[in-house]
Design an enzyme around this catalytic site. Structure first.
Site, PDB file in Angstrom:
ATOM      1  N   GLN A  33      88.829   1.309 129.776  1.00 53.74           N
ATOM      2  CA  GLN A  33      87.915   2.447 129.767  1.00 53.74           C
ATOM      3  C   GLN A  33      88.239   3.399 130.916  1.00 53.74           C
ATOM      4  O   GLN A  33      88.401   2.974 132.062  1.00 53.74           O
ATOM      5  CB  GLN A  33      86.461   1.948 129.853  1.00 53.74           C
TER       6      GLN A  33
ATOM      7  N   ASP B 238      93.747   2.551 121.793  1.00 49.02           N
ATOM      8  CA  ASP B 238      93.264   3.876 122.178  1.00 49.02           C
ATOM      9  C   ASP B 238      94.303   4.957 121.870  1.00 49.02           C
ATOM     10  O   ASP B 238      93.989   6.148 121.869  1.00 49.02           O
ATOM     11  CB  ASP B 238      92.994   3.914 123.692  1.00 49.02           C
TER      12      ASP B 238
ATOM     13  N   LYS C   7      80.941  -0.547 122.246  1.00 47.67           N
ATOM     14  CA  LYS C   7      82.193  -0.978 121.601  1.00 47.67           C
ATOM     15  C   LYS C   7      82.145  -2.485 121.315  1.00 47.67           C
ATOM     16  O   LYS C   7      82.483  -2.930 120.228  1.00 47.67           O
ATOM     17  CB  LYS C   7      83.399  -0.626 122.491  1.00 47.67           C
TER      18      LYS C   7
HETATM   19  N1  GUN Z   1      86.771   7.532 128.330  1.00 52.60           N
HETATM   20  C1  GUN Z   1      86.261   8.506 127.551  1.00 52.60           C
HETATM   21  N2  GUN Z   1      86.669   8.351 126.287  1.00 52.60           N
HETATM   22  C2  GUN Z   1      87.460   7.268 126.254  1.00 52.60           C
HETATM   23  C3  GUN Z   1      88.168   6.595 125.221  1.00 52.60           C
HETATM   24  O1  GUN Z   1      88.190   6.986 124.058  1.00 52.60           O
HETATM   25  N3  GUN Z   1      88.855   5.496 125.600  1.00 52.60           N
HETATM   26  C4  GUN Z   1      88.880   5.054 126.872  1.00 52.60           C
HETATM   27  N4  GUN Z   1      89.596   3.982 127.140  1.00 52.60           N
HETATM   28  N5  GUN Z   1      88.235   5.651 127.859  1.00 52.60           N
HETATM   29  C5  GUN Z   1      87.529   6.745 127.546  1.00 52.60           C
END
Ligand code: GUN
Length: 293
Positions: free
Chosen positions: A96, A119, A52
Site C-alpha cells: 500500500q 497492482d 481489500k
Molecule cells: N495507494 C492509493 N491507491 C493505491 C493502490 O491502488 N495500490 C496501492 N498499493 N497503494 C495505493
C-alpha cells in the site's frame, strides 16, 4: 444523465469472481491468495487495506495482512518483499502506498516480482500495458475501463481529457484510453499542474477523467453538454456535522456538473469501490496464470 454506479458494478464483479472461486473449490483447485502490505498508521491507507482484506474473505480468496511498523527500515522491508516473492502459496500482493518518507518507493516497487504485482505498478507490467500485452492493469484505471465497458459508454474517436499525471491513475489512464479496442480508441489529452488554460481542454472534452485531489474543482462552466465524467478524487474534508468528523469529496462539483453530463460517477460510490474489485480480478488472473504453469 446516467450514474455510473461503481458500488453496484463492483458487487456484480465480486459475485462473478465468487462464483468462479466456488467452481475452483468444487474442482479441488487452489483458490487465489492475496497479501496486502501496510507500513505505518496512515488512516486512509488502513481503511483501504482493511477493505481489500475483507473483500477477499467475502469472495472466498485466501488473504494475508502484513502490517509493519512505521519504523521499519528499507532493508527490512526489502527482506519482507523477498519472502513474499518466494512464498509459493501466494498468487499476488500489494504494497500500500504511500510509504514512509525514509523508504524509497521506487526501490520497493522494483523488488516486487512482476508476476505477483497485482497492482500493476512494476515497470514490466506498466510497459506490457502500454504495449497492449496481457498483464495486470493498475486497479483504479482498470476499474474505470470496466465501468465504461459495462455501461457501454462510447469512447472510440472521442476526445478524452485526463487531469493529473500520477503513476497510479492519470498516466496509465491516458495510455489505456488511447489503446486500440473498446473501451479505448480515444484521442487523449493528458493535462496536469503545469497545463495552461485547463478550461480550454475541459470545455472541448467528450470524456473527462479527473484525478487531482482538489475537492469540487471541476465546475459546470468548465464542461460541455453531454460530457462523460469520471471522478477519481477522494478527499477527506473536515465536517463537524458528520459523526466521522469528515466527508468524502470528489474533484467534481457534482450538483452543477451532473446537470450537463450524459454519464457521471458519484463520490463516494463511483470509481472507489471498483478499485478493490479489479484488484481481486487481477489476483484471480494471477492464480490462473500460475496454474497454467
Ligand atoms: N495507494 C492509493 N491507491 C493505491 C493502490 O491502488 N495500490 C496501492 N498499493 N497503494 C495505493
Amino acid at each position: 444523465m446516467q450514474i455510473l454506479d461503481g458500488k453496484k458494478t463492483s458487487e456484480d464483479i465480486k459475485k462473478e469472481i465468487a462464483a468462479e472461486v466456488q467452481q475452483m473449490k468444487a474442482n479441488g483447485e487452489k483458490v487465489p491468495h492475496l497479501a496486502a502490505v501496510i507500513v505505518g498508521n496512515n488512516g486512509a491507507s488502513l481503511t483501504y487495506v482493511g477493505s481489500k482484506v475483507r473483500s477477499c474473505e467475502q469472495i472466498g480468496f485466501d488473504s494475508t495482512l502484513v502490517a509493519l511498523p512505521e519504523t521499519i527500515t528499507e532493508a527490512e522491508l526489502l527482506d519482507k518483499i523477498k519472502e513474499l516473492n518466494e512464498n509459493e502459496d501466494l498468487d499476488g500482493y500489494i504494497v500500500q502506498l504511500p510509504l514512509p518518507k525514509h523508504i524509497d518507493e521506487e526501490k520497493i516497487l522494483l523488488a516486487i516480482d512482476p508476476q505477483k504485482d497485482v497492482d500493476g505498478f512494476h515497470p514490466t507490467n506498466f510497459g506490457r500495458m502500454a504495449l497492449e500485452m496481457e498483464t495486470f492493469l493498475p486497479a483504479t484505471p482498470f476499474g474505470i475501463m470496466e465501468l465504461l465497458e459495462r455501461y457501454k459508454v462510447e469512447t472510440s474517436g472521442k476526445h478524452t481529457v485526463v487531469i493529473g499525471r500520477s503513476h497510479i491513475v492519470g498516466r496509465p489512464m491516458s495510455i489505456l484510453m488511447s489503446r486500440k479496442g473498446n473501451p479505448g480508441d480515444s484521442t487523449v489529452t493528458l493535462t496536469h499542474s503545469r497545463t495552461k488554460n485547463l478550461e480550454e481542454y475541459t470545455k472541448n472534452a467528450d470524456i473527462i477523467i479527473t484525478a487531482l485531489g482538489v475537492p469540487e474543482f471541476l465546475k459546470a462552466d468548465m464542461v460541455k453538454d453531454g460530457v462523460v465524467i469520471i471522478d477519481v478524487g477522494i478527499t477527506r474534508v473536515e465536517d463537524a456535522t458528520n459523526s466521522k468528523g469528515y466527508v468524502i469529496k470528489g474533484d467534481v462539483d457534482f450538483d452543477g456538473v451532473s446537470k450537463k453530463s450524459s454519464f457521471i460517477t458519484p463520490v463516494p460510490g463511483g470509481v472507489g469501490p471498483m478499485t478493490i474489485a479489479m484488484l481481486l480480478k487481477n489476483t484471480l488472473l494471477a492464480r490462473k496464470i500460475r496454474s497454467r504453469k
